[in-house]
Design a protein around this motif. Structure first.
Motif, PDB file in Angstrom:
ATOM      1  N   ARG A  28      52.165  32.495  31.232  1.00 32.88           N
ATOM      2  CA  ARG A  28      53.346  33.520  31.416  1.00 32.88           C
ATOM      3  C   ARG A  28      52.530  34.775  30.984  1.00 32.88           C
ATOM      4  NH1 ARG A  28      58.598  32.507  31.567  1.00 32.88           N
ATOM      5  NH2 ARG A  28      58.887  34.758  32.043  1.00 32.88           N
ATOM      6  N   ALA A  29      51.729  34.796  30.103  1.00 33.51           N
ATOM      7  CA  ALA A  29      51.183  35.975  29.364  1.00 33.51           C
ATOM      8  C   ALA A  29      50.319  36.415  30.484  1.00 33.51           C
ATOM      9  CB  ALA A  29      50.563  35.794  28.135  1.00 33.51           C
ATOM     10  N   TRP A  30      49.393  35.489  31.106  1.00 33.50           N
ATOM     11  CA  TRP A  30      48.552  36.006  32.114  1.00 33.50           C
ATOM     12  C   TRP A  30      48.889  36.675  33.380  1.00 33.50           C
ATOM     13  CZ3 TRP A  30      45.962  30.653  32.803  1.00 33.50           C
ATOM     14  CH2 TRP A  30      45.109  30.416  31.429  1.00 33.50           C
ATOM     15  N   ASP A  31      50.382  36.008  33.688  1.00 32.39           N
ATOM     16  CA  ASP A  31      51.180  36.549  34.751  1.00 32.39           C
ATOM     17  C   ASP A  31      51.576  38.083  34.626  1.00 32.39           C
ATOM     18  OD1 ASP A  31      51.983  35.921  37.340  1.00 32.39           O
ATOM     19  OD2 ASP A  31      54.005  35.222  36.604  1.00 32.39           O
ATOM     20  N   GLY A  32      51.950  38.302  33.230  1.00 35.08           N
ATOM     21  CA  GLY A  32      52.493  39.709  32.856  1.00 35.08           C
ATOM     22  C   GLY A  32      51.188  40.647  32.612  1.00 35.08           C
ATOM     23  N   GLY A  33      49.977  40.093  32.919  1.00 32.56           N
ATOM     24  CA  GLY A  33      48.916  40.813  32.884  1.00 32.56           C
ATOM     25  C   GLY A  33      48.416  41.122  31.448  1.00 32.56           C
ATOM     26  N   ALA A 158      35.527  39.142  37.876  1.00 34.91           N
ATOM     27  CA  ALA A 158      34.566  40.299  37.727  1.00 34.91           C
ATOM     28  C   ALA A 158      35.127  41.047  36.308  1.00 34.91           C
ATOM     29  CB  ALA A 158      34.593  41.194  38.775  1.00 34.91           C
ATOM     30  N   THR A 159      36.318  40.989  35.971  1.00 31.14           N
ATOM     31  CA  THR A 159      36.818  41.659  34.653  1.00 31.14           C
ATOM     32  C   THR A 159      36.048  41.356  33.641  1.00 31.14           C
ATOM     33  OG1 THR A 159      38.657  39.925  34.589  1.00 31.14           O
ATOM     34  CG2 THR A 159      39.368  42.096  35.908  1.00 31.14           C
ATOM     35  N   HIS A 160      35.434  40.209  33.433  1.00 25.27           N
ATOM     36  CA  HIS A 160      34.896  39.889  32.328  1.00 25.27           C
ATOM     37  C   HIS A 160      33.419  39.097  32.424  1.00 25.27           C
ATOM     38  CE1 HIS A 160      37.902  37.129  33.494  1.00 25.27           C
ATOM     39  NE2 HIS A 160      37.306  36.086  33.070  1.00 25.27           N
ATOM     40  N   ALA A 161      33.225  38.595  33.755  1.00 25.50           N
ATOM     41  CA  ALA A 161      31.908  37.949  33.832  1.00 25.50           C
ATOM     42  C   ALA A 161      30.774  38.763  33.494  1.00 25.50           C
ATOM     43  CB  ALA A 161      31.796  37.403  35.339  1.00 25.50           C
ATOM     44  N   ASP A 162      29.756  38.166  32.954  1.00 26.02           N
ATOM     45  CA  ASP A 162      28.519  38.968  32.895  1.00 26.02           C
ATOM     46  C   ASP A 162      27.036  37.841  33.275  1.00 26.02           C
ATOM     47  OD1 ASP A 162      28.542  37.122  30.516  1.00 26.02           O
ATOM     48  OD2 ASP A 162      28.541  38.428  29.111  1.00 26.02           O
ATOM     49  N   VAL A 163      27.536  37.096  34.104  1.00 27.99           N
ATOM     50  CA  VAL A 163      26.192  36.411  34.455  1.00 27.99           C
ATOM     51  C   VAL A 163      26.563  36.268  36.221  1.00 27.99           C
ATOM     52  CG1 VAL A 163      24.667  34.605  34.815  1.00 27.99           C
ATOM     53  CG2 VAL A 163      25.913  35.095  32.244  1.00 27.99           C
ATOM     54  N   ILE A 164      26.056  37.242  36.789  1.00 27.99           N
ATOM     55  CA  ILE A 164      26.399  37.369  38.152  1.00 27.99           C
ATOM     56  C   ILE A 164      25.609  37.109  39.246  1.00 27.99           C
ATOM     57  CG2 ILE A 164      27.357  39.355  39.550  1.00 27.99           C
ATOM     58  CD1 ILE A 164      28.045  40.404  36.451  1.00 27.99           C
ATOM     59  N   VAL A 165      25.808  36.328  40.361  1.00 24.85           N
ATOM     60  CA  VAL A 165      25.043  36.137  41.311  1.00 24.85           C
ATOM     61  C   VAL A 165      25.474  37.181  42.074  1.00 24.85           C
ATOM     62  CG1 VAL A 165      24.205  34.573  43.220  1.00 24.85           C
ATOM     63  CG2 VAL A 165      24.635  33.860  40.945  1.00 24.85           C
ATOM     64  N   VAL A 166      24.536  38.086  42.516  1.00 21.51           N
ATOM     65  CA  VAL A 166      24.654  39.264  43.567  1.00 21.51           C
ATOM     66  C   VAL A 166      23.925  39.243  44.780  1.00 21.51           C
ATOM     67  CG1 VAL A 166      24.433  41.831  43.757  1.00 21.51           C
ATOM     68  CG2 VAL A 166      25.439  40.873  41.603  1.00 21.51           C
ATOM     69  N   TYR A 167      24.736  39.377  45.963  1.00 24.39           N
ATOM     70  CA  TYR A 167      23.815  39.332  47.308  1.00 24.39           C
ATOM     71  C   TYR A 167      23.639  40.950  47.719  1.00 24.39           C
ATOM     72  CZ  TYR A 167      24.535  34.530  47.467  1.00 24.39           C
ATOM     73  OH  TYR A 167      24.436  33.067  47.368  1.00 24.39           O
ATOM     74  N   ALA A 168      22.298  41.097  48.139  1.00 28.91           N
ATOM     75  CA  ALA A 168      22.188  42.443  48.184  1.00 28.91           C
ATOM     76  C   ALA A 168      21.098  42.638  49.522  1.00 28.91           C
ATOM     77  CB  ALA A 168      21.129  43.341  47.015  1.00 28.91           C
ATOM     78  N   GLN A 169      21.168  43.907  50.147  1.00 24.34           N
ATOM     79  CA  GLN A 169      20.500  43.994  51.524  1.00 24.34           C
ATOM     80  C   GLN A 169      18.887  44.434  50.980  1.00 24.34           C
ATOM     81  OE1 GLN A 169      18.983  43.664  54.531  1.00 24.34           O
ATOM     82  NE2 GLN A 169      21.013  43.594  55.217  1.00 24.34           N
ATOM     83  N   ALA A 195      37.746  48.706  36.686  1.00 19.97           N
ATOM     84  CA  ALA A 195      39.175  48.399  36.229  1.00 19.97           C
ATOM     85  C   ALA A 195      39.300  47.011  37.319  1.00 19.97           C
ATOM     86  CB  ALA A 195      39.996  49.303  36.522  1.00 19.97           C
ATOM     87  N   ARG A 196      40.325  46.024  36.506  1.00 17.32           N
ATOM     88  CA  ARG A 196      40.954  45.011  37.109  1.00 17.32           C
ATOM     89  C   ARG A 196      41.714  45.437  38.489  1.00 17.32           C
ATOM     90  NH1 ARG A 196      43.428  40.340  35.226  1.00 17.32           N
ATOM     91  NH2 ARG A 196      42.875  40.871  33.296  1.00 17.32           N
ATOM     92  N   ALA A 197      41.633  44.534  39.397  1.00 19.37           N
ATOM     93  CA  ALA A 197      42.139  44.858  40.906  1.00 19.37           C
ATOM     94  C   ALA A 197      43.523  44.946  40.586  1.00 19.37           C
ATOM     95  CB  ALA A 197      41.941  43.941  41.868  1.00 19.37           C
ATOM     96  N   ASP A 198      44.323  46.068  41.086  1.00 12.17           N
ATOM     97  CA  ASP A 198      45.734  46.346  40.952  1.00 12.17           C
ATOM     98  C   ASP A 198      46.476  45.628  41.732  1.00 12.17           C
ATOM     99  OD1 ASP A 198      48.048  47.387  40.095  1.00 12.17           O
ATOM    100  OD2 ASP A 198      47.979  49.300  41.126  1.00 12.17           O
ATOM    101  N   ALA A 207      40.203  39.188  39.077  1.00 11.02           N
ATOM    102  CA  ALA A 207      39.517  39.705  40.328  1.00 11.02           C
ATOM    103  C   ALA A 207      39.145  41.263  39.775  1.00 11.02           C
ATOM    104  CB  ALA A 207      40.473  39.675  41.351  1.00 11.02           C
ATOM    105  N   GLY A 208      38.222  41.917  40.449  1.00 14.77           N
ATOM    106  CA  GLY A 208      37.573  43.234  40.019  1.00 14.77           C
ATOM    107  C   GLY A 208      36.408  43.359  40.948  1.00 14.77           C
TER     108      GLY A 208
END
Ligand code: FAD
Length: 379
Positions: A28-33, A158-169, A195-198, A207-208
């Motif tokens: 419920r707390a997650w739901d309330g952000g 993305a709001t808290h991750a810090d090991v990220i697989v990034v695809y780039a051109q 910021a977190r996606a609104d 998600a962010g």
């Protein structure tokens, strides 16, 4: 349904235990952000749930895709965002264990497996979602290193991750051919979190987006070179489509359980709702479609575990299961009357999550096209 081994059954049981003891009091707390699901990741790590498919040599459990899918289904019954968050960290550990150099794998995999660090995989950008080959995050060779510039959006964790697989051109204008994949460390300079996606949909998913501003990746942090990365991304997406379909099954199963229990105790016209034929048919419809969706998930998971081409089976399962979830979660909520709208019940949360599921890892339209292409090649 495919059988799990005894070791896999124990892992599934431990997921149920963590849900009851640590997750349900918090959803419920997650739901309330007010918080996000990363607080419970260490518990999942301690139980091995962040390394179900990760090879034993890298500290994982080396178990089947079926086992991961089963855990994903159970977690989503409680909270889709949590299930996506857990599975995305798992996937980064699995990806690095299989594709990174041993130095890079040693740097990140153990911390991901215990939930100390959080992983995410970033393809989508503000200007490119379905059309992955149109991404504009650029990677340029600078001496021995790569410089990454650009922005990513709508990324799980993305709001808290810090090991990220990034695809780039690497070669603007070259489409899929020029795309490469890198490991990005969110603790280094040049990584700027947004910021977190609104959105109220599945807040536990975290998600962010983020910006890469002159971010420097070392040579050994190139995971897949140009020419290989696009194919690598598509190679793992069939598993993602299948577990998202399984998660939809988990959400419908939970809604069915709640509605059925309510129908036994709520009386109208002198008898329990369950005893009104017109009322219970909506539950029967949901149960039948749920069973069909689970069989499709099973079929796709069988192909994945056998190392086969699951493109069509995974696309079919995800299209069917996401539609099934959208339709039946709404119908089951309706079967609860006004009670179904209360925050103590999962209906509104799961309904919003079912919509998220129609987009992640390939939208419904992209998957319909995938199935249609399969029909053409089978002619
Ligand atoms: C909560 C959440 C978490 C996510 N997590 C991740 C993540 O971890 N990593 C990541 O890389 N991405 C992630 N995504 C992004 C997701 O993959 C995209 O939302 C998806 O690919 C669709 O892209 P889009 O939203 O930009 O829609 P668009 O591509 O702009 O499409 C808009 C609509 O048009 C339809 N459409 C587009 N092209 C066609 C066509 N040719 N024919 C018919 N219909 C078409 C689409 O199906 C969609 O309904 C996430 C999204 C959400 C909502």
């Amino acid at each position: 349904m495919s059988r799990l081994t005894a070791a896999e059954d124990r892992i599934v049981e431990s997921a149920r235990d963590i849900l009851a003891s640590q997750v349900m009091p918090r959803v419920r707390a997650w739901d309330g952000g007010q918080a996000d699901s990363c607080a419970v990741l260490p518990a999942f790590g301690a139980a091995g749930l962040l390394g179900i498919q990760v090879p034993v040599a890298h500290g994982g459990l080396g178990l089947s895709f079926h086992c991961k899918r089963q855990v994903a289904e159970i977690l989503a019954g409680a909270d889709f965002g949590l299930a996506m968050s857990v599975v995305n960290t798992h996937n980064v550990a699995h990806h690095l264990a299989n594709s990174a150099t041993s130095d890079v794998a040693r740097r990140y995999v153990p911390a991901l497996l215990c939930g100390e660090r959080v992983g995410c995989t970033a393809l989508t950008e503000p200007g490119a979602g379905s059309d992955f080959s149109a991404i504009t995050t650029v990677a340029r060779h600078v001496g021995d290193e790569w410089q990454l510039d650009g922005g990513k959006a709508w990324i799980v964790n993305a709001t808290h991750a810090d090991v990220i697989v990034v695809y780039a051109q690497t070669e603007p204008g070259s489409g899929a051919r020029g795309i490469a994949a890198f490991v990005v460390d969110g603790r280094r300079s040049g990584f700027v979190r947004q910021a977190r996606a609104d959105t109220a949909a599945a807040p536990g998913i975290g998600a962010g987006g983020f910006e890469l501003q002159g971010y420097r990746a070392q040579a050994d942090e190139l995971l897949h070179p140009p020419g290989k990365a696009f194919k690598a991304a598509l190679g793992s997406i069939n598993g993602a489509r299948t577990y998202v379909a399984a998660m939809c099954c988990g959400m419908v199963r939970e809604c069915l359980r709640v509605a059925s229990a309510y129908g036994a105790q709520r009386h109208t016209f002198g008898k329990p709702l369950h005893e009104h034929q017109g009322w219970r048919w909506s539950l029967a419809d949901a149960a039948i479609d749920l069973e069909a969706a689970r069989l499709m998930v099973d079929a796709a998971a069988n192909v994945i575990d056998a190392g086969g081409d699951a493109q069509t089976a995974a696309a079919q399962a995800k299209v069917f299961a996401t539609r099934m979830a959208g339709r039946h979660i709404a119908a089951l909520m309706h079967a609860m009357g006004a009670e179904g709208l209360l925050g103590q019940h999962p209906f509104l949360r799961h309904l919003a999550a079912a919509q998220v599921a129609t987009l992640t890892d390939g939208s419904t339209e992209m998957l319909l096209d995938r199935v249609a292409r399969g029909l053409r090649s089978a002619e």
